[in-house]
Design an enzyme around this catalytic site. Structure first.
Site, PDB file in Angstrom:
ATOM      1  N   TRP A  87     -13.797  12.983   2.931  1.00  0.00           N
ATOM      2  CA  TRP A  87     -12.524  12.809   3.625  1.00  0.00           C
ATOM      3  C   TRP A  87     -12.103  13.987   4.496  1.00  0.00           C
ATOM      4  O   TRP A  87     -11.040  13.945   5.129  1.00  0.00           O
ATOM      5  CB  TRP A  87     -11.429  12.468   2.616  1.00  0.00           C
ATOM      6  CG  TRP A  87     -11.699  11.176   1.921  1.00  0.00           C
ATOM      7  CD1 TRP A  87     -12.315  11.013   0.711  1.00  0.00           C
ATOM      8  CD2 TRP A  87     -11.433   9.853   2.407  1.00  0.00           C
ATOM      9  NE1 TRP A  87     -12.432   9.677   0.420  1.00  0.00           N
ATOM     10  CE2 TRP A  87     -11.891   8.934   1.440  1.00  0.00           C
ATOM     11  CE3 TRP A  87     -10.841   9.362   3.565  1.00  0.00           C
ATOM     12  CZ2 TRP A  87     -11.790   7.553   1.606  1.00  0.00           C
ATOM     13  CZ3 TRP A  87     -10.731   7.988   3.718  1.00  0.00           C
ATOM     14  CH2 TRP A  87     -11.204   7.103   2.751  1.00  0.00           C
ATOM     15  N   GLU A 138       3.955   9.221  -0.607  1.00  0.00           N
ATOM     16  CA  GLU A 138       2.563   9.181  -1.067  1.00  0.00           C
ATOM     17  C   GLU A 138       2.104  10.523  -1.629  1.00  0.00           C
ATOM     18  O   GLU A 138       1.577  10.593  -2.738  1.00  0.00           O
ATOM     19  CB  GLU A 138       1.641   8.758   0.081  1.00  0.00           C
ATOM     20  CG  GLU A 138       0.167   8.750  -0.313  1.00  0.00           C
ATOM     21  CD  GLU A 138      -0.756   8.314   0.817  1.00  0.00           C
ATOM     22  OE1 GLU A 138      -0.250   8.004   1.909  1.00  0.00           O
ATOM     23  OE2 GLU A 138      -1.968   8.292   0.596  1.00  0.00           O
ATOM     24  N   GLU A 151       0.859  -1.189   0.000  1.00  0.00           N
ATOM     25  CA  GLU A 151       0.000   0.000   0.000  1.00  0.00           C
ATOM     26  C   GLU A 151       0.890   1.233   0.000  1.00  0.00           C
ATOM     27  O   GLU A 151       1.807   1.350   0.814  1.00  0.00           O
ATOM     28  CB  GLU A 151      -0.919  -0.024   1.226  1.00  0.00           C
ATOM     29  CG  GLU A 151      -1.886   1.153   1.240  1.00  0.00           C
ATOM     30  CD  GLU A 151      -3.013   0.999   2.261  1.00  0.00           C
ATOM     31  OE1 GLU A 151      -3.387  -0.142   2.564  1.00  0.00           O
ATOM     32  OE2 GLU A 151      -3.497   2.037   2.735  1.00  0.00           O
ATOM     33  N   LYS A 174       0.882  11.307  13.765  1.00  0.00           N
ATOM     34  CA  LYS A 174       1.434  11.816  12.512  1.00  0.00           C
ATOM     35  C   LYS A 174       1.995  13.211  12.703  1.00  0.00           C
ATOM     36  O   LYS A 174       1.463  14.000  13.481  1.00  0.00           O
ATOM     37  CB  LYS A 174       0.352  11.831  11.425  1.00  0.00           C
ATOM     38  CG  LYS A 174      -0.042  10.429  10.974  1.00  0.00           C
ATOM     39  CD  LYS A 174      -0.861  10.442   9.682  1.00  0.00           C
ATOM     40  CE  LYS A 174      -1.168   8.999   9.277  1.00  0.00           C
ATOM     41  NZ  LYS A 174      -1.779   8.875   7.946  1.00  0.00           N
ATOM     42  N   ARG A 209      -1.781   3.826  16.789  1.00  0.00           N
ATOM     43  CA  ARG A 209      -1.799   5.002  15.914  1.00  0.00           C
ATOM     44  C   ARG A 209      -2.922   5.970  16.311  1.00  0.00           C
ATOM     45  O   ARG A 209      -4.056   5.555  16.538  1.00  0.00           O
ATOM     46  CB  ARG A 209      -1.947   4.576  14.450  1.00  0.00           C
ATOM     47  CG  ARG A 209      -0.743   3.777  13.978  1.00  0.00           C
ATOM     48  CD  ARG A 209      -0.885   3.371  12.523  1.00  0.00           C
ATOM     49  NE  ARG A 209      -0.410   4.383  11.611  1.00  0.00           N
ATOM     50  CZ  ARG A 209      -1.074   4.804  10.531  1.00  0.00           C
ATOM     51  NH1 ARG A 209      -2.278   4.321  10.266  1.00  0.00           N
ATOM     52  NH2 ARG A 209      -0.561   5.694   9.736  1.00  0.00           N
ATOM     53  N   ASP A 237      -2.522  14.584   7.010  1.00  0.00           N
ATOM     54  CA  ASP A 237      -2.022  13.287   6.543  1.00  0.00           C
ATOM     55  C   ASP A 237      -0.835  13.450   5.597  1.00  0.00           C
ATOM     56  O   ASP A 237      -0.997  13.325   4.391  1.00  0.00           O
ATOM     57  CB  ASP A 237      -3.146  12.520   5.858  1.00  0.00           C
ATOM     58  CG  ASP A 237      -2.771  11.071   5.579  1.00  0.00           C
ATOM     59  OD1 ASP A 237      -1.747  10.614   6.098  1.00  0.00           O
ATOM     60  OD2 ASP A 237      -3.511  10.409   4.840  1.00  0.00           O
ATOM     61  N   GLU A 261     -10.418   5.023   9.423  1.00  0.00           N
ATOM     62  CA  GLU A 261     -10.664   4.663   8.029  1.00  0.00           C
ATOM     63  C   GLU A 261     -11.261   3.259   7.921  1.00  0.00           C
ATOM     64  O   GLU A 261     -10.786   2.399   7.194  1.00  0.00           O
ATOM     65  CB  GLU A 261      -9.372   4.798   7.212  1.00  0.00           C
ATOM     66  CG  GLU A 261      -8.897   6.251   7.186  1.00  0.00           C
ATOM     67  CD  GLU A 261      -7.607   6.481   6.411  1.00  0.00           C
ATOM     68  OE1 GLU A 261      -6.856   5.524   6.193  1.00  0.00           O
ATOM     69  OE2 GLU A 261      -7.367   7.645   6.025  1.00  0.00           O
TER      70      GLU A 261
END
Lengths: 699, 699
Positions: free
Chosen positions: A561, A413, A179, A380, A339, A385, A306
């Site tokens: 989102w 990403e 991923e 994070k 997380r 994100d 998610e």
């Protein structure tokens, strides 16, 4: 599997030791480096010896002799913790015989001691550390100095790591896919099984150990039903062999687990963390795992995030969820990396009162103190994100009674997907250096993250891996720098990006000019360049949905989102102020909150993250927002072209495989940057109706 | 495979014959329908007899007796072409003994002849046709009349089809997936093989034959390497069995082929159609295929389209490409259905001079006359791609020396994906009824398509299938109406949508009120409703890229697909005029060209397809464009809600399985319509800055 043999320069990364020139070492240094000894016996010390042997052989052109540590001749000795040699080394550094000082967890040392003979030039160099893994890390530090041309001088030197957890997270799936992977298939899994060919895993462990990484989670945090079975004897024997490879390099393996494993793997009908049957199930299952992997690091968990299952399903808190796992792991010394990436991913875009940026703090801050001691909240870097620009997550500054790790994304990403060059250390370093009040004292965020000042038992840095089975490991050869820099940052968040990048270039391409300075400069310019042609002024996103490469300005604007820019014909940005917006700014300490709250003091690069402003708003640079958008996108695309032009000047000075790899990717970057430039500029020109002051071409 | 047994009402579609009430048939009619005879022996006549038996048994409640055709008692007889019975039937219709008149290809007849005895009420009904397949089609026509309550009166009746080719195209992949399929997996393929369980295929052949479809292509036009092998003995034996099933129902099977098959399947190094080796290869390969399937219809080809290989790769024309295949197929009576969907799918969105709408005409019109006689150009209904509203493709009006088929999409790729209700017959019918000059005379587009007036040997209609292995075949029960309507349109493009829809409702749900009128009304309103809440005024697209469901206004605006709306803060639309735009209007006949060219005469519903106008432009309706956008989207979403509310009034009056199927999908449609409403309105309110006159909620 792609073998090293086909592309050795790519494959070796920063461990492709190049012979040192005659001028780099004096004769007595060469003499010294021609003998190595080891005090102590263990698998990790054996690895340390092998690595020292391999490195010195390549650097000096002579395979060193193995000698007994009592030899009277000049030599290099790896000294196990607790040995007399180590004690003597620590003594030269003013440290006690164990090496550690209060508040330190791991320290490495390089020391020079007089030789046992009386002759001129008689001396020995002691490589040691507070643990066996530290000895290995010290070996790599020593080799790094040599490769950089520093010789054997400047000793003694000791270095304590800032972070106890230095962890790479793999998002590798059992079917071999990764991923958010941009460098081929998994090196751990294929066809639903843990790999049995461990050569590549071994080489990977070397790379990680060489920069001090001490933990690796091997499977994707989005745990499928199939991957949930990694906890069972269906996979544990092979996982144990994988862990054995990492163990030899001082690295503990972690597993990502599914919170509903009791349901998925057994007849338990619930995963409610407060259900006694669930607690019993976890204890039994964990015990079984530890039978196979006695030093498993623990679990990584993505829960209530998610659409992953989690304690919220049962009305339980994140702490209650983490603690049931922590209780099962505690007897074995395992920890839970929990997380903190919890937010509502089914938001209604029409609802402007909900702010995804608030979610992490709002969820976790009230639970500060409720987590078991062997839980680490992995937070994070930013509240959204892994965007190219975000403010630091306010939760990182706020937690006092919870161990934490800052999570960064090594895999690119949102930062070019290893097609576009984006050296990320400057972003990580900038955030780690932010001022923070820690245990009542002025300090930096790096201190807060480490957990030392607040007396937490854990703390550190985690990063999502950028590695696959590509010959270069990272797809883009220059993206190797991000893996290197991650390890170095986790070990030492203070060293400046220029120094870290220079280390990497020196080890990867050598110190010869013009390659050295050219590559160094390219790396250091790359993050600002990537930022300049993508989403402006901290607003983020604007990427193609799902795969996240290339521009789509409204791609997430009307979606669930929580990632919006609210651009209309008059202006753009998200009002996150206390006064008129979502109130997100309040989550920061007073000084920082005031900085962001006031449009006059809010840094330009974060303006649109915190404020909705007219296109005609003037930045501190003196430009209007709209003109900044135009300028930065024209400039950014031109800079991408310059990166390519610059690289092309190195033709013939870099080996063909790596030269072509980078050339091909820079060519893709030029196309991508032009697309970003034109789409962003056209979007805003059409919407604002304001022309570019310089009359450049907008469509 | 899902079996009929679990959901018979869904599964049977419009062939779930319901018993006729006592009032529907007089006693002598019931007597007549209690005996059936067949003149002639063949597989298709056997099928016709079986279908008549099955239908009459269900409708009358009594299984008819099989009697010799010479019986003196009242009976229904299926009369083979050329039989005396058939000749007599044609005689009552003023036709010669073969039934066909000049310019007809297939005709069916229902006739009443006096009985062989002298008694009162002695009569027989002859069901016949110009071919054996026509006899089968006539049987279904007869049963349709009975189910609709028309009894056995009103004879004789004859009907010639308007189109020689009436073809359903499947986009089914060998792995069982279906490109743009919204109703489950393929009924033809699974796991890389042609299915061996032919029960469902048989039931499908019945459905198609019942509405006169005479051709089916079974595999996706995007032919993978694996699917290219359908031409080889690896698959031909099973394909032959599939073809045998369809053959019994008068349907010829076609294969979609890859233009580079010579390369993919053999050692030939080129697929250049003018290379003699290539021609030889195709002749040999086609001969092998016909050994297995002697009545194969031919090939369907997507070439030089969306990265498919084609003759352009070798600098050859579309005609040269098609003709090499045509030459190979000609000896066996096969034809080439060559898709005209050729355009540049790597367009630069910055380039406003290239217009995808022009591509089909620009490519094919210069080749008119160059195609072999057994080639049919399959031309999509509109110049873009199956949008909810497009003008008719100008090529359809223009070709004179090329056989053509109009291609429609039964599967609802851009029209709600069988979640949203959208009965498509009105769209198809409207286009077929457009005025067209054919062979110098005023006519309709349907005439041009048929090819009769221009003396072409072929002509017809093709449609992309909407069928999968879902218990309902089409996912949404009411989407069965589109498959039905497609067949009826292909047979007879003149009958109005209301009549076709009424036929379907009567056969599918019966004629009892309120179900009949309610469902009929829902079907007829559904296309305008879908149009009203999606892309406005003919501009098209604005869909989520790739999967094409739900709104993404700019989703294709900066992409390579040539599908743009050019909305800026002042206006929207694509200028395709000759005067100031891309010149696309010139591709139409003078009258139609002038209609579209002039903003004053251009129909509102196509305004933005042809013109770029300010948001304040007034439509013929008197509304501004922006107010029309707001109104139609508020109204459309409200209408979607009304569809659901209306359906809910039928609770208890429709069987639970079908009721719940439709209810569930209408609930999805309500959500989708609200998302379209809010995204479109918000996008244009933010961009134009013009408020809704009625002050409704825009975000």
């Amino acid at each position: 599997m792609t073998e090293r043999s086909s592309h050795p320069n790519m494959y070796d990364c920063w461990l492709g030791y190049r012979p040192l020139g005659p001028e780099a070492l004096a004769a007595d240094e060469r003499n010294l480096l021609s003998r190595i000894a080891v005090v102590g016996v263990s698998a990790v010390l054996h690895t340390a010896r092998e690595e020292l042997l391999r490195g010195l052989a390549a650097l000096t052109g002579n395979e060193p002799l193995s000698v007994p540590w009592q030899t009277e001749q000049p030599h290099v000795v790896i000294a196990a913790p607790g040995s007399a040699e180590a004690g003597a080394a620590w003594g030269t550094l003013g440290r006690g015989p164990a090496g550690l000082r209060p508040g330190e967890d791991e320290v490495i040392a390089l020391a020079e001691l007089p030789g046992r003979s009386e002759g001129p030039g008689s001396r020995r160099i002691v490589i040691t550390g507070s643990t066996e893994a530290a000895c290995l890390h010290a070996v790599f530090a020593f080799l790094r100095r040599l490769q950089a041309g520093q010789g054997t001088g400047g000793l003694p030197a000791a270095e304590a790591t800032a972070n106890r957890l230095r962890m790479v997270n793999h998002w590798d799936n059992l079917d071999g896919s990764i991923e958010r992977g941009y460098a081929g298939k998994s090196i751990f899994f294929a066809d639903g099984q843990v790999t049995q060919d461990l050569r590549r895993v071994t080489d990977y462990a070397r790379l990680l150990a060489s920069v001090g990484v001490n933990a690796v989670s091997v499977n994707n945090v989005n745990v499928t039903r199939a991957a949930a079975r990694l906890l069972t004897p269906a996979h544990l024997p092979r996982l144990a062999r994988l862990a054995e490879v990492f163990r030899r390099y001082g690295i503990r393996v972690f597993l990502s687990i599914s919170f509903d494993s009791p349901i998925v793997l057994s007849g338990v009908r619930t995963a409610d963390p407060l259900d006694p049957e669930v607690g019993t199930w976890w204890r039994r299952q964990v015990a079984e795992v530890y039978e196979h992997i006695p030093d498993l690091g623990g679990f990584v968990v993505k829960a209530d995030s998610e659409s992953r299952p989690g304690p919220a399903v049962y009305g339980r808190s994140q702490a209650e969820g983490a603690n049931v796992l922590a209780a099962a792991l505690r007897p074995f010394g395992g920890i839970v990396v929990w997380r903190a990436f919890v937010y509502n991913c089914f938001q209604d875009w029409r609802d402007r009162s909900t702010d995804r940026a608030r979610a992490c703090y709002d969820t976790f801050m009230p639970l500060d103190g409720d987590f078991a001691d062997n839980v680490i909240a992995a937070i994070k870097l930013g509240p959204m994100d892994f965007q190219v620009r975000e403010p630091a997550s306010p939760l990182l500054f706020a937690l006092r009674q919870t161990s934490q790790a800052i999570e960064v994304q090594i895999t690119q990403e949102y930062t070019g997907q290893q097609k576009d060059l984006c050296f990320l250390h400057p972003q990580w370093h900038e955030v780690m250096a932010l001022p923070a009040t820690v245990a009542g004292e002025a300090g930096t965020l790096a201190g807060a993250v480490s957990g030392y000042p607040t007396g937490r038992p854990h703390g550190g840095v985690t990063g999502v891996a950028n590695v696959g089975d590509d010959p270069s490991w990272t797809g883009h050869v220059l993206a190797q720098a991000n893996l290197y820099a991650f390890g170095r940052l986790a070990w030492d968040p203070v060293t400046e990006p220029r120094a870290v990048a220079a280390e990497w270039v020196a080890q990867t391409f050598g110190i010869a000019e013009p390659v050295f300075s050219t590559v160094l400069q390219m790396l250091l310019e790359s993050w600002p360049i990537y930022e300049s042609y993508t989403a402006p002024l901290g607003v983020g996103w604007m990427v193609t949905p799902h795969h996240h490469y290339g521009p789509d300005i409204d791609g997430y604007e009307y979606s669930r989102w929580g990632t919006y820019h609210f651009a209309d014909r008059d202006g753009i940005g998200v009002d996150r102020t206390k006064a008129t917006g979502t109130g997100y700014t309040v989550q920061y300490e007073a000084g920082q909150a005031a900085l962001y709250e006031d449009i006059a003091s809010c840094p330009d690069e974060l303006l649109l993250f915190f404020h909705h402003v007219p296109y005609t708003h003037r930045l501190k640079s003196g430009k209007t927002v709209i003109q900044h958008i135009y300028d930065s996108h024209f400039d950014g695309a031109a800079a991408a072209q310059r990166l390519l032009d610059t690289w092309l000047t190195l033709a013939g000075q870099v080996d063909p495989a790596r030269f072509e790899n980078v050339r091909g990717r820079l060519e893709l970057q030029v196309v991508n940057a032009a697309q970003w430039r034109d789409v962003v500029n056209t979007y805003f020109a059409r919407k604002s109706g304001i022309p570019d002051e310089k009359g450049r071409r907008i469509f």
